[in-house]
Write an enzyme that holds these catalytic residues in place. Sequence first.
Site: not given
Ligand code: AOF
Ligand code: ZN
Length: 361
Positions: A210, A292, A203, A199, A207, A295, A56
């Site tokens: 790349r 594999g 193999d 696995t 993991l 799991l 936002e």
């Molecule tokens: C995001 N990006 O665009 C929106 C989020 O750790 P913060 O302060 O960045 O907040 C994370 C929380 O904010 C996230 O768990 C979610 O609930 C809300 N919205 N978070 O990282 C965003 N709009």
């Molecule tokens: Zn936010």
Amino acid sequence: MAEPLDDATMARAVELAAHGLGTTSPNPVVGCVILDASGVPAGEGFHAYRGGPHAEVVALRAAGERARGGTAYVTLEPCDHTGSTGPCTEALLAAGIARVVYAVADPNPVAAGGAERLRGHGVEVEQGLLAEAAERVNAAWLTSVRLGRTHVTWKFAATLDGRSAAADGTSKWITSPEARQDVHRLRAQADAIIAGIGTVLADDPLLTARAPESGARTPPLRVVVDTGARTPATARVLDGSAPTLLAVADTTETTLDAGLLRLPYRPDGLDLHALLRELHGRGVVSAFLEGGPTLAGAFLREGLIDRVVGYVAPALLGSGRAALGQAGVSTIAGIHSLVYEEVSLIGPDLRLIARPAPKEK
Ligand code: AOF
Ligand code: ZN
């Protein structure tokens, strides 16, 4: 009231959100579009990295004064908390946004409440537009917050008759280089890659992801489900090129010099629920389960597979190892039903993406 532009604008916001896949963990992917008071696009943005500005805020910055009296379309309910950044509710109010349309409610109790806050300040707020698409793009984060465990994608490669190896065990290569490159791209979007000890012994896989565009970000954590700590010290998963965690039974004694995650042992293997809870606690939002079949069967039996990505080659084997092992199904009533989400051609191979069918009430 729904405006004619609503669908297309939210679809754009979902598309923007997808740009964050692979770089926002442990935060969600979020997209936002601002239309000015006359419905003309004024700004857009997405959440790009953990700790960075929320979608936002990026979109509001781009819109500047044109946001006044306008509408914000957001794929996730705007947050109402101060975390790494300030509350988006306040940013939207300060910019003079008149209407907010969001797709999915925020399940994170710390950040939720944005819709109510905005309504309380006279903003027109609507929820649910293109919710399915917005859920899908953010599925890993939403699952991890709602269930308190890591979201799991099971990936397999097989022939059209569902075989992942020939009768003598050879399996290189069933799918095309294009399909294998695509796997690296998807792996790079995950926080962890999980494989079984079978696995690793058979193999000796690296993991790692790349993928050309994964350069700057931390590589996914490599997790080996290794009840008895049988990973050889010389195994390539312990080469130090990415962090590795060996999930072992809490009763296992080992001198192996590696990161160990001790988990309860149950008659049929390690407690996979505990594994995914532990990983979630370490900030692992999404995991890619590979190799594999045993799991994968165990995860499926426990109801711990959220998405299936199958690469299917236009080839037949007729014998050899099946892509999926014992998955707890003895009669047709126990079938694991899925719904296809996407079908595409990757080089000569098919890529099928499916998720568990919603449970019938
Ligand atoms: C995001 N990006 O665009 C929106 C989020 O750790 P913060 O302060 O960045 O907040 C994370 C929380 O904010 C996230 O768990 C979610 O609930 C809300 N919205 N978070 O990282 C965003 N709009
Ligand atoms: Zn936010």
